[in-house]
Each structure stands twice: as structure tokens, then as C-alpha cells.
Design a protein around this motif. Sequence first.
Motif, PDB file in Angstrom:
ATOM      1  N   LEU A   1      14.892 -19.447 -11.863  1.00  0.00           N
ATOM      2  CA  LEU A   1      16.342 -19.616 -11.802  1.00  0.00           C
ATOM      3  C   LEU A   1      16.819 -20.274 -13.087  1.00  0.00           C
ATOM      4  O   LEU A   1      16.201 -21.244 -13.555  1.00  0.00           O
ATOM      5  N   HIS A   2      17.923 -19.786 -13.639  1.00  0.00           N
ATOM      6  CA  HIS A   2      18.403 -20.276 -14.931  1.00  0.00           C
ATOM      7  C   HIS A   2      19.880 -20.613 -14.836  1.00  0.00           C
ATOM      8  O   HIS A   2      20.688 -19.803 -14.364  1.00  0.00           O
ATOM      9  N   LEU A   3      20.214 -21.813 -15.279  1.00  0.00           N
ATOM     10  CA  LEU A   3      21.594 -22.272 -15.217  1.00  0.00           C
ATOM     11  C   LEU A   3      22.436 -21.623 -16.302  1.00  0.00           C
ATOM     12  O   LEU A   3      21.939 -21.228 -17.362  1.00  0.00           O
ATOM     13  N   LEU A   4      23.734 -21.552 -16.040  1.00  0.00           N
ATOM     14  CA  LEU A   4      24.702 -21.007 -16.991  1.00  0.00           C
ATOM     15  C   LEU A   4      25.770 -22.063 -17.257  1.00  0.00           C
ATOM     16  O   LEU A   4      25.848 -23.089 -16.587  1.00  0.00           O
ATOM     17  N   GLY A   5      26.621 -21.779 -18.237  1.00  0.00           N
ATOM     18  CA  GLY A   5      27.839 -22.562 -18.450  1.00  0.00           C
ATOM     19  C   GLY A   5      27.592 -23.997 -18.858  1.00  0.00           C
ATOM     20  O   GLY A   5      26.649 -24.333 -19.563  1.00  0.00           O
ATOM     21  N   SER A   6      28.480 -24.893 -18.358  1.00  0.00           N
ATOM     22  CA  SER A   6      28.441 -26.293 -18.769  1.00  0.00           C
ATOM     23  C   SER A   6      27.141 -26.963 -18.349  1.00  0.00           C
ATOM     24  O   SER A   6      26.652 -27.864 -19.039  1.00  0.00           O
TER      25      SER A   6
ATOM     26  N   ARG B   1      12.377 -28.692 -22.822  1.00  0.00           N
ATOM     27  CA  ARG B   1      13.190 -27.712 -22.120  1.00  0.00           C
ATOM     28  C   ARG B   1      12.947 -26.291 -22.592  1.00  0.00           C
ATOM     29  O   ARG B   1      13.332 -25.353 -21.922  1.00  0.00           O
ATOM     30  N   GLN B   2      12.380 -26.087 -23.777  1.00  0.00           N
ATOM     31  CA  GLN B   2      11.976 -24.776 -24.255  1.00  0.00           C
ATOM     32  C   GLN B   2      13.098 -23.779 -24.290  1.00  0.00           C
ATOM     33  O   GLN B   2      12.861 -22.585 -24.407  1.00  0.00           O
ATOM     34  N   GLY B   3      14.318 -24.200 -24.202  1.00  0.00           N
ATOM     35  CA  GLY B   3      15.413 -23.245 -24.143  1.00  0.00           C
ATOM     36  C   GLY B   3      15.493 -22.526 -22.813  1.00  0.00           C
ATOM     37  O   GLY B   3      16.364 -21.729 -22.568  1.00  0.00           O
ATOM     38  N   GLU B   4      14.550 -22.775 -21.894  1.00  0.00           N
ATOM     39  CA  GLU B   4      14.540 -22.083 -20.598  1.00  0.00           C
ATOM     40  C   GLU B   4      14.711 -23.139 -19.521  1.00  0.00           C
ATOM     41  O   GLU B   4      13.806 -23.860 -19.154  1.00  0.00           O
ATOM     42  N   LYS B   5      15.927 -23.246 -18.994  1.00  0.00           N
ATOM     43  CA  LYS B   5      16.230 -24.325 -18.051  1.00  0.00           C
ATOM     44  C   LYS B   5      15.934 -23.842 -16.632  1.00  0.00           C
ATOM     45  O   LYS B   5      16.786 -23.353 -15.929  1.00  0.00           O
ATOM     46  N   SER B   6      14.725 -23.928 -16.225  1.00  0.00           N
ATOM     47  CA  SER B   6      14.367 -23.521 -14.869  1.00  0.00           C
ATOM     48  C   SER B   6      14.612 -24.687 -13.920  1.00  0.00           C
ATOM     49  O   SER B   6      14.875 -25.802 -14.324  1.00  0.00           O
ATOM     50  N   LEU B   7      14.484 -24.417 -12.639  1.00  0.00           N
ATOM     51  CA  LEU B   7      14.708 -25.475 -11.659  1.00  0.00           C
ATOM     52  C   LEU B   7      13.640 -26.551 -11.750  1.00  0.00           C
ATOM     53  O   LEU B   7      13.853 -27.686 -11.366  1.00  0.00           O
TER      54      LEU B   7
ATOM     55  N   GLU C   1      17.994 -26.729  -5.049  1.00  0.00           N
ATOM     56  CA  GLU C   1      16.736 -26.614  -4.316  1.00  0.00           C
ATOM     57  C   GLU C   1      16.897 -25.728  -3.077  1.00  0.00           C
ATOM     58  O   GLU C   1      16.016 -24.931  -2.738  1.00  0.00           O
ATOM     59  N   VAL C   2      18.036 -25.861  -2.396  1.00  0.00           N
ATOM     60  CA  VAL C   2      18.301 -25.028  -1.219  1.00  0.00           C
ATOM     61  C   VAL C   2      18.363 -23.558  -1.625  1.00  0.00           C
ATOM     62  O   VAL C   2      17.758 -22.677  -0.987  1.00  0.00           O
ATOM     63  N   VAL C   3      19.104 -23.282  -2.695  1.00  0.00           N
ATOM     64  CA  VAL C   3      19.232 -21.897  -3.160  1.00  0.00           C
ATOM     65  C   VAL C   3      17.884 -21.377  -3.646  1.00  0.00           C
ATOM     66  O   VAL C   3      17.516 -20.220  -3.398  1.00  0.00           O
ATOM     67  N   THR C   4      17.136 -22.212  -4.341  1.00  0.00           N
ATOM     68  CA  THR C   4      15.811 -21.814  -4.811  1.00  0.00           C
ATOM     69  C   THR C   4      14.905 -21.427  -3.644  1.00  0.00           C
ATOM     70  O   THR C   4      14.192 -20.422  -3.696  1.00  0.00           O
ATOM     71  N   GLN C   5      14.940 -22.216  -2.581  1.00  0.00           N
ATOM     72  CA  GLN C   5      14.106 -21.932  -1.418  1.00  0.00           C
ATOM     73  C   GLN C   5      14.506 -20.612  -0.773  1.00  0.00           C
ATOM     74  O   GLN C   5      13.645 -19.810  -0.380  1.00  0.00           O
ATOM     75  N   ALA C   6      15.823 -20.351  -0.694  1.00  0.00           N
ATOM     76  CA  ALA C   6      16.288 -19.079  -0.125  1.00  0.00           C
ATOM     77  C   ALA C   6      15.820 -17.904  -0.979  1.00  0.00           C
ATOM     78  O   ALA C   6      15.387 -16.870  -0.447  1.00  0.00           O
ATOM     79  N   CYS C   7      15.895 -18.044  -2.302  1.00  0.00           N
ATOM     80  CA  CYS C   7      15.435 -16.974  -3.197  1.00  0.00           C
ATOM     81  C   CYS C   7      13.929 -16.756  -3.048  1.00  0.00           C
ATOM     82  O   CYS C   7      13.450 -15.614  -3.051  1.00  0.00           O
TER      83      CYS C   7
ATOM     84  N   ASP D   1      26.671 -22.304 -11.951  1.00  0.00           N
ATOM     85  CA  ASP D   1      26.382 -20.881 -12.046  1.00  0.00           C
ATOM     86  C   ASP D   1      24.904 -20.743 -12.370  1.00  0.00           C
ATOM     87  O   ASP D   1      24.385 -21.448 -13.249  1.00  0.00           O
ATOM     88  N   ALA D   2      24.227 -19.824 -11.691  1.00  0.00           N
ATOM     89  CA  ALA D   2      22.801 -19.635 -11.929  1.00  0.00           C
ATOM     90  C   ALA D   2      22.472 -18.159 -11.801  1.00  0.00           C
ATOM     91  O   ALA D   2      23.086 -17.432 -11.015  1.00  0.00           O
ATOM     92  N   VAL D   3      21.496 -17.727 -12.597  1.00  0.00           N
ATOM     93  CA  VAL D   3      21.020 -16.348 -12.513  1.00  0.00           C
ATOM     94  C   VAL D   3      19.542 -16.395 -12.147  1.00  0.00           C
ATOM     95  O   VAL D   3      18.775 -17.185 -12.689  1.00  0.00           O
ATOM     96  N   CYS D   4      19.170 -15.561 -11.189  1.00  0.00           N
ATOM     97  CA  CYS D   4      17.787 -15.512 -10.706  1.00  0.00           C
ATOM     98  C   CYS D   4      17.128 -14.236 -11.226  1.00  0.00           C
ATOM     99  O   CYS D   4      17.695 -13.140 -11.088  1.00  0.00           O
TER     100      CYS D   4
END
Length: 1016
Positions: free
Chosen positions: A662-667, A593-599, A646-652, A680-683
Amino acid sequence: MATSREVYHRIIWDVRLDSSAFVVGYQERLSSTGMREKPLAQWATDGDIPWHRIRYIRCGDMVVWDREQHLDLISSGELPAAAWKSETRENIGEKVVTVLDSTAIFTPRPIYKYHIQGWQLDTQKAASVNLETLEIASFNVLCDLYEKEKIATEKRLPAIIEQLRQCNADIIAIQEATPALAELLLSQTWVRNYYISESSTAETVRPLGNLLLSRLPFTLVEHQFSGHKRVLVGSCEINGQLLHIAVVHLTSDYAQNALEKRQHQLATIVAYLQKLPGNSLIAGDFNTRGNEQQEILMGAGYVDIWQQLHPDAAGYTFDPQRNSLAALMSLKGIPVRLDRILLRSPNHDWQAQSIDLFACEPIALTEGKIYPSDHFGLRAVLKFAKSFPASALSTVRPVYQSAVVVIPPDNVLPAIQAIRQRYDARVERWMAHINLLYGFLPESYFAEAVEIIAPALAQLQPFQITLTDFQTFTHRKSSTAWLRPVVQPENALHELQTVLQNLFPQCNEQSSKTKAGFTPHLSVGQFPSPEAALAELPQWYPVSFRVDSIALISRRGDEPFAVKHIVYLGGGENGEQGEKSLARLPPIRTSERQGEKSLARLPPIRTSEGQGGIESADRSELGELVKQLEPELTPEQQLQRDTVLEVVTQACAECLGFQPSLHLLGSARLGVQSPDSDLDAVCLIPTYLSGEAFLVSVQQRLQGLCHTQLVLDARVPVLRLQLEGISLDLLYARAENYQLARKTPQNLDPISLKAIIGCWEADLMEEVVGKYVSLDTFRQLLRAVRAWAKARDIYSNAWGFLGGFSWALLCAFFCTFYKESEASIEKLLANFFQLLHHHDWQQAIVLTDVGRQYQVQSPRDWLPVVTSIEPCHNSARNVTRSTAQIVQNEFARGATLTGRILAGQDKWTALFKPIELHQETETFLILKVGNQDARELEKCCGILEGYIISLIIQLEQLGIFVRPWTGIQKMQNTARLVLGLHLYADCQSTTVEQLARDFLLQLNFQNSSFEVVLSN
């Protein structure tokens, strides 16, 4: 006119000003007047209200800053008497407390490089270089604003240029540069090999200023203290490490309150540099006599290179007895060492090799009367190296801000600490410990010391200590009581101490201060006499523990000692490692995971199979309870969330034209999602894009697929959407690369930093926790704590309790006290409650050294649970007087119940018993809101929940204890919230009702009805 942000920070950090005397007036559309006021001390710098909505700041009845009227009495110092504290400095004993201004704004500046067309703005990205040695020169060149006729600047300028050329330094820091000097400097052929902080127009050195030249590409920021008093900070990447160089010219004694101004300036610079990763230099004219700023610098880990390499040499850089220009400019005629080069290299990547003076001779043909400057220059050489030879450390003078100690494990501490809290005056400064070496090396040498200690301790085996009974040391006028350690094998502790002292023979105080030699002891208190000690101390029952490690501890200034490194006996845990560092965090992992949780690498679905100790916990009563209350996602639920992402990723991707990061936040980022958790995700988006335009574009592409709501006026703009029953908040960060942004957060704009810092905090939390327990163990503990907190109705930041991130920080903090071999969920949870029940809440809960610099402020920080990355803040800042007491009571209840459960006297269901809120209080304040429009009612509920904390605080200010019921109950067209109250004897119910009505009126609900009910 200063900005509202600058004025706020000036009031907060100026130790002369009484921040409680100021009130902020800001625009509030929900208020009937369009304005609302708040005490400035309660203003949240990272809250939901943006700075531009501040319209005025007043002190008493006087407006001292007004945006519309361009009024700024704060910058001019024309403040009323009520604004100032009666004493301008806080004295503790003989020491003056200096406030480090970590909030000062450092503004990016351009860099210039010579090209064939001349000196041009450098737009290339600063690349990393490799160097074995680095040479730095610093020179105050004496401007010609004063005594112009006598200092012969026309002769001095060529001499200054030649002296700088002869230095052949990689980095040159110049003070009192003028346009004439800059013009001459830029005309030199040899200077074309440098990057420089000034253009050919010399705008920022009019009439004088600082210059920074570097053969290495660098980035640059500056902070302006006053009209012409600035600091430049350049940053290079050398050998894969960042190096920051601050060019300073601090206020001279010609100015009024010069000492205080210098302290403020240096504290501001140090605080900024401490936020940056890597190593740092401060070079220039400090205008400092002796060691007047030693506390600031030593506390931050800076070494004065001249003092380090020439401790017995004066090193005068301003010498009126030798330099005629210095004699002309001097106030007192006394030689002093005004110019310095300071180095901070926490891991000793850089070592100082040499330092000397230059420009010490008069200019030819001036009859010895004219020198290049009234100052002599400084030139230092650094060498890049990772470690010192062992012999070098044996010459380092010990200090009494550090020690090597044995610290008893957490399970035996409560009995010891109960006695120390009552009798030991040093309980706040020292943890419970047995000294092995004290004093010890300065903290800056700890990394090298560990490299020497670890191999030696690998040859020693762990041993057992039993604290058997009380003994006393008798002093001239008092007596110290201590617990006597009995060791098995008998000589193991003495052997350990001897090995350490042989490594550091100068640190021999523990074995030489008495004829008896080394006398191991654990101090518990001070008494008038031995008889008084034995009479007052309680009965002691011997306790035993295993010693498998020692700790290197240190303190900074008046702060308490803190553990910086742990070194294990016998080669470490299971022989795998020799030391654990609490000061240096582990590198980012290069595993799955490298500390970077991408899609592309979403957290895998976790099951109980194959998880070691967790598997047995899942089959236990506790594990089953947690599964019911805080269940993990089923494979179907995980797949559903993956589909939404995946839907949000495609829109971005459609908006950006490339695959997004895309990187997840929180729990979700911490791996503790439950079915009712939101996403929650930050792009990451390119820096040239508008973040708000990006969110608008994503919203347009999702039209018809899901319900969306775009919120652009929040602290962090967000696109909220619901798809397949899943709620997701999408944020943006304008950054090219996730890991690079984490290394250089100062390059991000404020909104992007706020959006992405949650990712970094979660990654850092996992990195720290992973050094002590497995991440699966941490997650299982966190799930149990979350389930318990929700059952006891204390899980909500909005209602004055702790939010999910704060609970995660508490669990992570607790895990740092344990090793994997000792961890079982039942014991961890029980000890979690024990630790927090006995915790001194005047001390912050922190994971990192940066967090430890956070200053707890009473009464604002009732439960300080502090974030790990600067700018650090209290993640539990919504906790109030009442809710703090509730949470602490719950910790006490948890400690009692888990003790009974582990003793077989109770069941785990007792711990998770849902709270009976009707039994908690006698009186209930009920607020009801009605609206026929479901969306409007939902909006009203959001406003109520967003502002309810202010009503809780207002009630507490009346002396009322408040027990909030978290959440809002909705029934058809009505919503209600409930606050349980403990009213004082003479409290009038009409007062409470009116306060609640005023609160609802201020919220200014549109087309909504409301009702206030006070019932018993």
C-alpha cells in the motif's frame, strides 16, 4: 474506424488542422438531453469523463466522426474547409516548427523463440544480460512488389540470409521483409539463437514490413502510421540499463508530401522514445537526404553514428552508380545515405566504436547485375563504458546551443531582470549570465565534461563579484550595454576561465574574438549607440554576490537556455561534492523510506526537535503562525490514521491472500498532513486481477466497520470510506512491483498508471528538492505556503485556483534555486514570493527535463505548473483568466509584505490576514440548492463543486471578472455557493442570472430546488 482517443490526438497534433474548429459531443446523464458538448481543445485527456462516452465530433455543422454510424471523415481526410488552417506550417524566421506527437499509441506485440517444437510464443520475462560490446545491423532487403521480373528475388533471398549471418550481430533490424523472407529466415539454424518479432505465419509482414531479431530477450511494441507503415520498438535490459531499439522505414519520395510525412513519423518515434528511461537506438531506412531531420534528432540528443565516426565519408547506402538494383529503383539516379543508425545515450553508457557497410558486392554468377538488395546494409559496434577519456572531448566541435556560465544568485536577479525585460531582445532565450565558454560541447557530452571540470574546479576557491556600472560594446550598427564585474581576488574570474579553456581548447571564442582577450560582462540590452544606452539606462546601484559554482547550460531548437549541470568551486558545498546535475535525477534512496512509503514504513511523527534551522523557525513568529494555521499531526492523530490504514491493509490482505503493498498519496506522502487532511492510498494488485472486483471485495470486507462508497465510473475507480472520523480513498494499480513499475510505466494499463503516478511524482519531487535543501525545510516552507494560500482563499483546484499538488510543485521549483546553507524559513518564504511575482508565466514551472518539453498553450495554460513524469500535463489546468490574475496579485502582495516584514516594518500576521471577500467585489452571484434528504443534498454539493469551473469560464466569456469563494456553505437543508463578480459597464443582470439558471438546469438535480440571486 479510428477510436475517439486516436481521432482526438490526430486533431490536436496535426499541425494542418485547426483544433478550435472541432466540438466533442459526449453522454452526460446530468443533462436534460442526455448529451453535452465541449470544444475539443478544452477536452481533458486525463479528466473525469472517459473516452467511451464520446458519441460524436463535429466541425461546424458537419459531424465528422460518429460512433453509432461508424463515420470517420478524419481518418479519410474528407473534412470541411473550416477544419484546416490557412497555413499548414508555422514558420519562425527560416525554421519550420515540427510538433512532436508524444501521444501516439504504441501497442504491445508478442515475441517468438525457437524451442524443440519449433518457433513458439515467448512467455518468459525478459531478463537482464551483461555485455561489453553490442553489434547492430540494419538492412533494407528490397521487397519484390515492384519490378519483380528484374530483381531476381529467388537468388537474392539466400544471399540476404547469408549476409545477415556473416554480420554476426546481436541485434538485426530488417526493412521490407516479406513472408517469403521470414519463412526462409526462420528455417535457418543460426537464427534459432535469436528472439524474433515475427511468427511462422508472417502475418505482420504481409505484403511487407519490419523485422527485429535479437540474441537478447526483449519486449516489443509497435505503432502503425498507415496500413503498412509501422515502427517496431524493442526493449532489452543490458548491464542493468534499458536499451530501446526502434526499427524504422520512413516514407519515401514516391509518396505525396513525403517530407512532411517523414517528419511526422520521426517526431512521433522520438517523442515516444523520450518517454522511456535508459538509452535508445533508431535503425533503418530513413529515406532521408542530407540533414533534413537534424533539428528533430539533435534536439532529442541523437547522434548519427556514421557522421560521428566518418564525418568525411559519404557512406552512401543507396548508390545507383554502383548498385544496379539501386539504379533500377532510383527516381533521380543520385547516390544518397538513406539508411542510418542513431544512438541516444544521455549518460554515455554506450559509445560507438565502429560502423561500416555490408552486402556491397553483387551476387556470384549474376554477371555483376544482381545485388542482395538495392540498399547496402549498415553494421555498428557499440561499447559499454561510463566515461570518455579527457583527450577525446578536446576534439569535439563546439556548438552555439550550449555554454559554460556564471549565473548570479536569485536575490540579485530582480534588478538585473527589470532592465533586461525592457532593453534586452534576448531576455527570453538567455538567463542573466556571464559567459566563460561559448560555444561549448553539445549537451550529449555534458556528463563527461563535468567529470573533467569538477576535479579542476575543486582546486579553485569561491570569490566575490560586484556588478559596478554600465559599459558598452560598439558594433557596426548597434551597441550592447553590459554590467561590469569587479572581482575580488582580482584575477579569480580570469583564472577560472583559463582553467576551463585549457580543458576544452577548442572552445576559445571568448578569449580570442577581440585583442583584449577574455572580457567578462553581463549583457543587459541593445541600443543604437553607446550614447543612447547611457541616456536610457536607469541609475545602477552596485550589487555583490559570491561565485561558488558555474553552470553548464544548453538549449534545444528554439527553446530558451536551461541549466543542465552545476559544478562547484573548492570541492563543492562544504567540500562534499563537485557537481550537481539538473539533467540526471539522483537514484532512489536506500535509506529508511526508500521513496516507497509502504504501511510497514509510514512517515514518522515529526517534531521541531533536532531539525536544525527548522527548530528556530518553529520558535519564531512565522513558525507559531504556521503551527496555528497548518498544524502538524499530534501523536494521537497520527496513531488514529495508522489504525485506519491497518484496518484497510488487513481488508486488502484478506482479498489478495498475501500482505499487500500500500502506498500513500498526496500530503501524507510528502509528510505535510494536517488534522483536516484526507488520506489517499493506492494498493498494488496482481495483473491477473480485475481492479474493480478487488475494490468490491474490499468494500464487502469493510461492511459494518465503516461507511463506504464505491465509485467505479470515475476517471480512476475508487473506494471511499470513513472510519474513526478519517476519510480515506483507496485506489488500485495492477503492477507486480512498485520500483519496476516506475522503471517501465509503459507496461501499466491507463487506469493503473493514473492511480500510481501521483506516488512517483511525489517521490521525484522529494528527490529533486533533496539536492538543494533538506526535506524538513521543504516541508516547513510548504506548510507555510499552504497556510497562506488557504487564508487568502486561493487553495482549491476545483474552484479555479491551485490544488495541493500544484502548491507543492511551486515550492519544490523554488527550492531548486537555493542551497541548504542559505535557507531559513523566513527568507525562503520571502524569496518564494519574489520569484513567483517576477516569473514569466509564459514559461512553465517544471522540475525535470521531461517537463521542460511541455509546450505551453495559450490561453489554456494561464499558470503552467507542469508535472514531472510523462505524459506531462499542467497540474493547474483549472486556472482561468480571472483566477490567474488573482493568484498573481497575491504573489505580488506577498512579495511586498514579506519585504516589509524582513525590514521590520510589519508583522507576519499581515501576510496571513484572512481575505475579506465582501470587499473584493461589488456584485455577488449566489446559487442556492435545497433538498430534504441530507445524502441527496451532499450529492448535489459534489456535483456543483465538480462543475462550477465551467460556469466561471462561461461568465468570463461574457467579459466578466470572477472571484470565486471556495467551498460550499451548508445550512440545514440548503447549500449555497458564491461567486464575486466585476461586471462591465453594459452588462445586463438578467443575462448573468439566465446563464446561472441554465447552468443549474443542465446539472439536472434530482428532487432538488434551486435559486439564483444576483446582489450588490
